[in-house]
Motif scaffolding. Structure first.
Motif, PDB file in Angstrom:
ATOM      1  N   ASP A 151       0.812  -1.217   0.000  1.00 25.34           N
ATOM      2  CA  ASP A 151       0.000   0.000   0.000  1.00 25.34           C
ATOM      3  C   ASP A 151       0.843   1.263   0.000  1.00 25.34           C
ATOM      4  N   ALA A 152       2.141   1.104  -0.280  1.00 22.42           N
ATOM      5  CA  ALA A 152       3.040   2.262  -0.217  1.00 22.42           C
ATOM      6  C   ALA A 152       2.525   3.407  -1.092  1.00 22.42           C
ATOM      7  N   LYS A 153       1.898   3.059  -2.223  1.00 19.03           N
ATOM      8  CA  LYS A 153       1.452   4.107  -3.152  1.00 19.03           C
ATOM      9  C   LYS A 153       0.320   4.955  -2.571  1.00 19.03           C
ATOM     10  N   THR A 154      -0.299   4.479  -1.477  1.00 12.37           N
ATOM     11  CA  THR A 154      -1.389   5.259  -0.866  1.00 12.37           C
ATOM     12  C   THR A 154      -0.890   6.197   0.225  1.00 12.37           C
ATOM     13  N   LEU A 155       0.365   6.070   0.639  1.00 14.53           N
ATOM     14  CA  LEU A 155       0.855   6.796   1.814  1.00 14.53           C
ATOM     15  C   LEU A 155       1.023   8.283   1.485  1.00 14.53           C
ATOM     16  N   THR A 156       0.296   9.135   2.225  1.00 11.21           N
ATOM     17  CA  THR A 156       0.355  10.583   2.001  1.00 11.21           C
ATOM     18  C   THR A 156       1.086  11.253   3.161  1.00 11.21           C
ATOM     19  N   ALA A 157       1.367  12.529   2.961  1.00  7.73           N
ATOM     20  CA  ALA A 157       2.014  13.302   4.033  1.00  7.73           C
ATOM     21  C   ALA A 157       1.106  13.364   5.258  1.00  7.73           C
ATOM     22  N   SER A 158      -0.185  13.490   5.032  1.00  8.54           N
ATOM     23  CA  SER A 158      -1.072  13.565   6.200  1.00  8.54           C
ATOM     24  C   SER A 158      -1.170  12.205   6.896  1.00  8.54           C
ATOM     25  N   ASP A 159      -1.052  11.118   6.143  1.00  8.93           N
ATOM     26  CA  ASP A 159      -0.972   9.791   6.788  1.00  8.93           C
ATOM     27  C   ASP A 159       0.263   9.714   7.691  1.00  8.93           C
ATOM     28  N   LEU A 160       1.389  10.198   7.187  1.00  7.46           N
ATOM     29  CA  LEU A 160       2.619  10.166   7.990  1.00  7.46           C
ATOM     30  C   LEU A 160       2.446  10.973   9.268  1.00  7.46           C
ATOM     31  N   LEU A 173       9.710  -3.964   1.921  1.00  3.40           N
ATOM     32  CA  LEU A 173       9.717  -4.058   0.456  1.00  3.40           C
ATOM     33  C   LEU A 173       9.178  -5.423   0.049  1.00  3.40           C
ATOM     34  N   ASP A 174       8.337  -5.417  -0.983  1.00  2.00           N
ATOM     35  CA  ASP A 174       7.804  -6.664  -1.515  1.00  2.00           C
ATOM     36  C   ASP A 174       7.977  -6.652  -3.024  1.00  2.00           C
ATOM     37  N   TYR A 175       9.027  -7.349  -3.495  1.00  2.00           N
ATOM     38  CA  TYR A 175       9.326  -7.402  -4.923  1.00  2.00           C
ATOM     39  C   TYR A 175       8.724  -8.646  -5.569  1.00  2.00           C
ATOM     40  N   HIS A 176       7.943  -9.405  -4.784  1.00  2.00           N
ATOM     41  CA  HIS A 176       7.252 -10.556  -5.366  1.00  2.00           C
ATOM     42  C   HIS A 176       5.980 -10.090  -6.065  1.00  2.00           C
ATOM     43  N   TYR A 177       5.169  -9.323  -5.320  1.00  2.00           N
ATOM     44  CA  TYR A 177       3.908  -8.838  -5.899  1.00  2.00           C
ATOM     45  C   TYR A 177       4.060  -7.500  -6.614  1.00  2.00           C
ATOM     46  N   ASP A 178       4.999  -6.662  -6.136  1.00  2.00           N
ATOM     47  CA  ASP A 178       5.177  -5.323  -6.734  1.00  2.00           C
ATOM     48  C   ASP A 178       3.839  -4.580  -6.845  1.00  2.00           C
ATOM     49  N   ASN A 179       3.034  -4.643  -5.790  1.00  2.42           N
ATOM     50  CA  ASN A 179       1.744  -3.942  -5.834  1.00  2.42           C
ATOM     51  C   ASN A 179       1.901  -2.427  -5.871  1.00  2.42           C
ATOM     52  N   SER A 180       3.011  -1.937  -5.366  1.00  2.70           N
ATOM     53  CA  SER A 180       3.379  -0.537  -5.552  1.00  2.70           C
ATOM     54  C   SER A 180       4.725  -0.523  -6.285  1.00  2.70           C
ATOM     55  N   PRO A 181       4.968   0.527  -7.096  1.00  3.55           N
ATOM     56  CA  PRO A 181       6.266   0.596  -7.782  1.00  3.55           C
ATOM     57  C   PRO A 181       7.421   0.569  -6.773  1.00  3.55           C
ATOM     58  N   ARG A 182       8.540  -0.005  -7.181  1.00  6.71           N
ATOM     59  CA  ARG A 182       9.623  -0.213  -6.216  1.00  6.71           C
ATOM     60  C   ARG A 182      10.177   1.081  -5.635  1.00  6.71           C
ATOM     61  N   ASP A 183      10.283   2.132  -6.456  1.00  5.71           N
ATOM     62  CA  ASP A 183      10.808   3.390  -5.902  1.00  5.71           C
ATOM     63  C   ASP A 183       9.820   3.977  -4.894  1.00  5.71           C
ATOM     64  N   VAL A 184       8.534   3.761  -5.127  1.00  4.07           N
ATOM     65  CA  VAL A 184       7.515   4.249  -4.178  1.00  4.07           C
ATOM     66  C   VAL A 184       7.585   3.440  -2.879  1.00  4.07           C
ATOM     67  N   ILE A 193       9.170  -3.244  12.344  1.00 10.72           N
ATOM     68  CA  ILE A 193       8.804  -4.616  11.956  1.00 10.72           C
ATOM     69  C   ILE A 193       8.857  -4.683  10.439  1.00 10.72           C
ATOM     70  N   ILE A 194       9.744  -5.538   9.934  1.00  8.68           N
ATOM     71  CA  ILE A 194      10.059  -5.517   8.502  1.00  8.68           C
ATOM     72  C   ILE A 194       9.440  -6.686   7.749  1.00  8.68           C
ATOM     73  N   HIS A 195       8.770  -6.323   6.660  1.00  7.66           N
ATOM     74  CA  HIS A 195       8.285  -7.286   5.666  1.00  7.66           C
ATOM     75  C   HIS A 195       9.283  -7.272   4.509  1.00  7.66           C
ATOM     76  N   ASP A 196       9.897  -8.422   4.236  1.00  6.80           N
ATOM     77  CA  ASP A 196      10.899  -8.545   3.172  1.00  6.80           C
ATOM     78  C   ASP A 196      10.528  -9.720   2.305  1.00  6.80           C
ATOM     79  N   ARG A 197      10.039  -9.432   1.114  1.00 10.62           N
ATOM     80  CA  ARG A 197       9.756 -10.536   0.189  1.00 10.62           C
ATOM     81  C   ARG A 197      10.551 -10.316  -1.083  1.00 10.62           C
TER      82      ARG A 197
END
Ligand code: NI
Length: 270
Positions: free
Chosen positions: A70-79, A99-110, A130-134
């Motif tokens: 959901d990284a692509k949804t993260l806004t400044a006000s969310d932060l 980072l999840d490079y298996h599904y790439d649901n958000s672009p990697r730079d995002v 707490i880290i999610h690493d795929r």
């Protein structure tokens, strides 16, 4: 019979499939020996629900954060909202992030930008991550090194890497959390990690509703099943489950900063 004490360090009671059953699932978990649970957020709604659950149940602590999906949804006000939530007395970590490079649901730079922003937040709040690493091991390690994440440390959630990668994570001040996959018949790497991880860096989790351990593989997972994870590690290491439970509980209390704060007693559950 001696008593087993367990800490499920990663359980999504905020998941839509579990949220309405949280009370029953927590009661079942307590019957299985679970004394504490951390519910990590994966987006803004689930982060708020993690806090709500922590307010309803004395056993539950919360982590807040936005998952790489959901990284692509993260806004400044969310932060800004995450920053405010981090000051809640039962928020014990920022996560799950990564980072999840298996599904790439958000672009990697995002994904990388969201990960960096949330590491910054955790450093500011002095909270572990707490880290999610795929399929993103190299970039995760590089980011942890570049951001001096060693100063806050954290947890490699449902660790799936090799023993060599485990050693690099240990050097960076991270704990290794193992879940249901260590019980799978083809799980050579996780079983090797379970054998070799230093006991003072080992944590256990369910990642419910996902990753049910055997013999429930493929079914909906729930926090009581963390006992099966502890049992498997105990078998692999030739130790009593009571000892694995006590050690991993101590470790979780340490990484989440909960040592010495456990005499709150039962809260009202309205
Ligand atoms: Ni998770």
């Amino acid at each position: 019979m001696s008593e087993v004490t367990l800490f499920d360090t990663h359980t999504h009671l905020n998941d839509p499939d579990l949220y309405d059953q949280a009370q029953v699932l927590i009661e079942q978990a307590i019957s299985a020996g679970v004394r504490h649970l951390v519910v990590p957020g994966y987006d803004m709604l689930s982060s708020r629900q993690a806090i709500e659950l922590s307010e309803r149940f004395s056993e539950v602590y919360a982590a807040v954060g936005v998952h790489p999906h959901d990284a692509k949804t993260l806004t400044a006000s969310d932060l800004h909202q995450l920053d405010l939530w981090c000051d809640h007395e039962k928020v014990v970590a920022v996560g799950e992030i990564g980072l999840d490079y298996h599904y790439d649901n958000s672009p990697r730079d995002v994904q990388q930008d969201a990960f960096l922003a949330q590491i910054d937040l955790a450093k500011k709040k002095r909270l572990p991550i707490i880290i999610h690493d795929r399929e993103a091991h190299a970039d995760i390690l590089q980011i942890l090194r570049n951001t001096d994440a060693v100063s806050i440390g954290g947890i490699m959630h449902c660790f799936s890497g090799s023993v060599e990668l485990m050693r690099e994570c240990l050097q960076l001040n991270f704990y290794i959390s193992l879940g249901g996959p260590i019980t799978f018949k083809n799980a050579k790497k996780p079983a090797q990690v379970a054998l070799e991880v230093p006991l003072d860096r080992l944590l256990i989790e369910t990642d419910a509703p996902w990753l049910s351990p055997e013999p429930f593989r493929g079914k909906q997972n729930h926090p009581a099943n963390v006992r099966l994870v502890a049992q498997k590690i105990a078998e692999l290491r030739g130790m009593p489950i009571e000892e694995i439970g006590a050690i991993t509980t101590d470790n979780a209390l340490r990484i989440f900063g909960l040592q010495g704060s456990l005499s709150r007693g039962l809260q009202n559950e309205d």
